[in-house]
Design a protein around this motif. Sequence first.
Motif, mmCIF file in Angstrom:
data_model
loop_
_atom_site.group_PDB
_atom_site.id
_atom_site.type_symbol
_atom_site.label_atom_id
_atom_site.label_comp_id
_atom_site.label_asym_id
_atom_site.label_seq_id
_atom_site.Cartn_x
_atom_site.Cartn_y
_atom_site.Cartn_z
ATOM 1 N N ARG A 156 0.753 -1.220 -0.022
ATOM 2 C CA ARG A 156 0.151 -0.072 -0.106
ATOM 3 C C ARG A 156 0.761 0.946 -0.025
ATOM 4 N NH1 ARG A 156 -2.227 1.088 3.986
ATOM 5 N NH2 ARG A 156 -1.105 -0.153 5.736
ATOM 6 N N ALA A 157 0.512 2.290 -0.690
ATOM 7 C CA ALA A 157 1.169 3.636 -0.875
ATOM 8 C C ALA A 157 1.299 4.246 0.632
ATOM 9 C CB ALA A 157 0.519 4.704 -1.903
ATOM 10 N N ALA A 158 0.310 3.940 1.467
ATOM 11 C CA ALA A 158 0.436 4.555 2.720
ATOM 12 C C ALA A 158 1.316 3.927 3.725
ATOM 13 C CB ALA A 158 -1.078 4.593 3.297
ATOM 14 N N ALA A 159 1.723 2.806 3.314
ATOM 15 C CA ALA A 159 2.671 1.986 4.295
ATOM 16 C C ALA A 159 3.885 2.738 4.947
ATOM 17 C CB ALA A 159 2.952 0.556 4.036
ATOM 18 N N ALA A 160 4.684 3.289 4.027
ATOM 19 C CA ALA A 160 5.510 4.117 4.270
ATOM 20 C C ALA A 160 5.502 5.114 5.325
ATOM 21 C CB ALA A 160 6.392 4.692 3.102
ATOM 22 N N ALA A 161 4.383 5.977 5.127
ATOM 23 C CA ALA A 161 4.017 6.915 5.924
ATOM 24 C C ALA A 161 3.687 6.519 7.319
ATOM 25 C CB ALA A 161 2.879 7.984 5.261
ATOM 26 N N GLU A 162 3.084 5.231 7.395
ATOM 27 C CA GLU A 162 2.629 4.625 8.652
ATOM 28 C C GLU A 162 3.996 4.289 9.336
ATOM 29 O OE1 GLU A 162 -0.242 1.573 7.384
ATOM 30 O OE2 GLU A 162 -1.415 3.161 6.528
ATOM 31 N N ALA A 163 4.946 3.937 8.793
ATOM 32 C CA ALA A 163 6.010 3.268 9.202
ATOM 33 C C ALA A 163 6.860 4.723 10.050
ATOM 34 C CB ALA A 163 6.975 2.518 8.520
ATOM 35 N N ARG A 164 6.864 5.722 9.229
ATOM 36 C CA ARG A 164 7.405 6.988 9.458
ATOM 37 C C ARG A 164 6.518 7.445 10.770
ATOM 38 N NH1 ARG A 164 7.891 8.232 4.116
ATOM 39 N NH2 ARG A 164 5.831 9.404 4.141
ATOM 40 N N MET A 165 5.173 7.250 10.987
ATOM 41 C CA MET A 165 4.476 7.952 12.125
ATOM 42 C C MET A 165 5.017 6.980 13.451
ATOM 43 S SD MET A 165 0.739 6.822 13.074
ATOM 44 C CE MET A 165 1.021 5.125 13.477
ATOM 45 N N VAL A 166 5.281 5.516 13.215
ATOM 46 C CA VAL A 166 5.709 5.087 14.112
ATOM 47 C C VAL A 166 7.245 5.342 14.724
ATOM 48 C CG1 VAL A 166 6.234 2.629 15.304
ATOM 49 C CG2 VAL A 166 4.277 2.952 13.651
ATOM 50 N N ALA A 167 7.969 5.664 13.673
ATOM 51 C CA ALA A 167 9.438 5.915 14.022
ATOM 52 C C ALA A 167 9.406 7.509 14.553
ATOM 53 C CB ALA A 167 10.101 6.234 12.441
ATOM 54 N N ASP A 168 8.673 8.335 14.375
ATOM 55 C CA ASP A 168 8.650 9.607 15.018
ATOM 56 C C ASP A 168 8.182 9.613 16.466
ATOM 57 O OD1 ASP A 168 9.436 10.621 12.571
ATOM 58 O OD2 ASP A 168 7.236 11.357 11.710
ATOM 59 N N TRP A 169 7.171 8.630 16.568
ATOM 60 C CA TRP A 169 6.709 8.285 18.096
ATOM 61 C C TRP A 169 7.755 7.866 18.745
ATOM 62 C CZ3 TRP A 169 6.338 4.974 21.859
ATOM 63 C CH2 TRP A 169 5.630 5.205 22.925
ATOM 64 N N CYS A 170 8.369 6.904 18.292
ATOM 65 C CA CYS A 170 9.815 6.364 19.031
ATOM 66 C C CYS A 170 10.788 7.442 19.384
ATOM 67 C CB CYS A 170 10.269 5.115 18.147
ATOM 68 S SG CYS A 170 9.204 3.633 18.017
ATOM 69 N N VAL A 171 11.006 8.159 18.230
ATOM 70 C CA VAL A 171 11.964 9.458 18.539
ATOM 71 C C VAL A 171 11.467 10.169 19.830
ATOM 72 C CG1 VAL A 171 13.113 11.363 17.528
ATOM 73 C CG2 VAL A 171 12.814 9.445 16.162
ATOM 74 N N ASP A 172 10.272 10.591 19.875
ATOM 75 C CA ASP A 172 9.947 11.227 21.107
ATOM 76 C C ASP A 172 9.948 10.596 22.358
ATOM 77 O OD1 ASP A 172 9.346 13.299 19.329
ATOM 78 O OD2 ASP A 172 7.229 12.883 18.919
ATOM 79 N N ALA A 173 9.818 9.035 22.274
ATOM 80 C CA ALA A 173 9.741 8.466 23.543
ATOM 81 C C ALA A 173 11.118 7.669 23.670
ATOM 82 C CB ALA A 173 8.663 7.152 23.291
ATOM 83 N N GLY A 174 12.158 8.236 22.972
ATOM 84 C CA GLY A 174 13.809 7.373 23.241
ATOM 85 C C GLY A 174 13.706 6.042 22.969
ATOM 86 N N VAL A 175 12.795 5.372 21.970
ATOM 87 C CA VAL A 175 12.877 4.199 21.729
ATOM 88 C C VAL A 175 13.518 3.640 20.371
ATOM 89 C CG1 VAL A 175 11.344 2.047 21.163
ATOM 90 C CG2 VAL A 175 10.763 3.716 23.119
ATOM 91 N N PRO A 176 14.368 3.000 20.271
ATOM 92 C CA PRO A 176 14.969 2.613 18.933
ATOM 93 C C PRO A 176 14.015 2.125 17.982
ATOM 94 C CG PRO A 176 16.475 1.909 20.644
ATOM 95 C CD PRO A 176 15.068 2.300 21.202
#
Length: 332
Positions: free
Chosen positions: A63-83
């Motif tokens: 799905r075209a949206a999958a990459a953006a969804e992965a970035r959403m998870v990555a962004d939350w992890c950055v804020d939470a200090g989670v690799p």
Amino acid sequence: MLDRAAVERFGGDLAQVLGGVVPPDAPIALAVSGGPDSMAMLALAAAAFPGQVHAATVDHCLRAAAAAEARMVADWCVDAGVPHTTLVVAEPIGSASVQARARAVRYDLLVRWAVEIGARCLATAHHADDQAETFLMRAARGSGVAGLAGIRARHRRAIDLVRPLLGWRVSELRALAVAAAVPFVDDPSNADPHYDRTRFRALLRDTPWLDAAQLARAAAYVAEADATLREIEAWLWTTRKVTPERIDDPDLQSWLDLSDLPREVQRRMCRSAIHSVRAANGILRPIFDDSTNIEPLLDALLAGTTATQGGIMVSVRGKVWRFAPQPPRRSL
């Protein structure tokens, strides 16, 4: 903010699945798709085990949206200090059995990643509603004990694959994510009626007397029975295994004396033998798991004829059943 009682509950559930203790130093790997259940698990795990959690999201490139969804998870992890790591599927999934093939590829990638980071376990966000859907799906297909046991709380692969949320309802996980302002997305494929799971999900939603929690409890009871049978199976594996003379590659095939055993035991031993020979020979396709119907295979063997299942050819030699890789098809 997350409810402290929910965080403690999650920590206790993960510890219980792992046998009572979560090692304080080893990384805890999480499979996070970006849906409300996996994002809730991510938030709970990060709060319960600060500094230990690592997350990965798989982009199947479906799905075209999958990459953006992965970035959403990555962004939350950055804020939470989670690799966080995004794992991209390199080869096309194809158009046949999309969900099954995507699941197989996803787990291969996730397990490899979890091993590489030295994780103690890999957790997925399967919950009680998933368990209820699985139970109904497999019952409708005529599955036996192994299939009706449903989603296992703990499964050993190259690493412990664990499901600490099997006692949680999807509604409480979504509510937890909303209350804590944890972002999430709803995968549109979860509402696609072409998939069996979607239809069973709708059945549960529209049939109030089918209680998902009770169905999940039933699956847990079946899993207990399944575990007991597996212990019997392990003993039979050592007492009923035969190693004929003049066999150059005994580790790449299995010979078992199963002819006089009850059908359920034969069924389970056949599954074990197929899994063993597939693993020894590196056979990954076609997909074979505990929900695969092997009744035609058993019927053929009891009639004394050869049959194939999961890339394995099973033949009868007197009282002994031989499991070996299926020979390649001859080209015309």
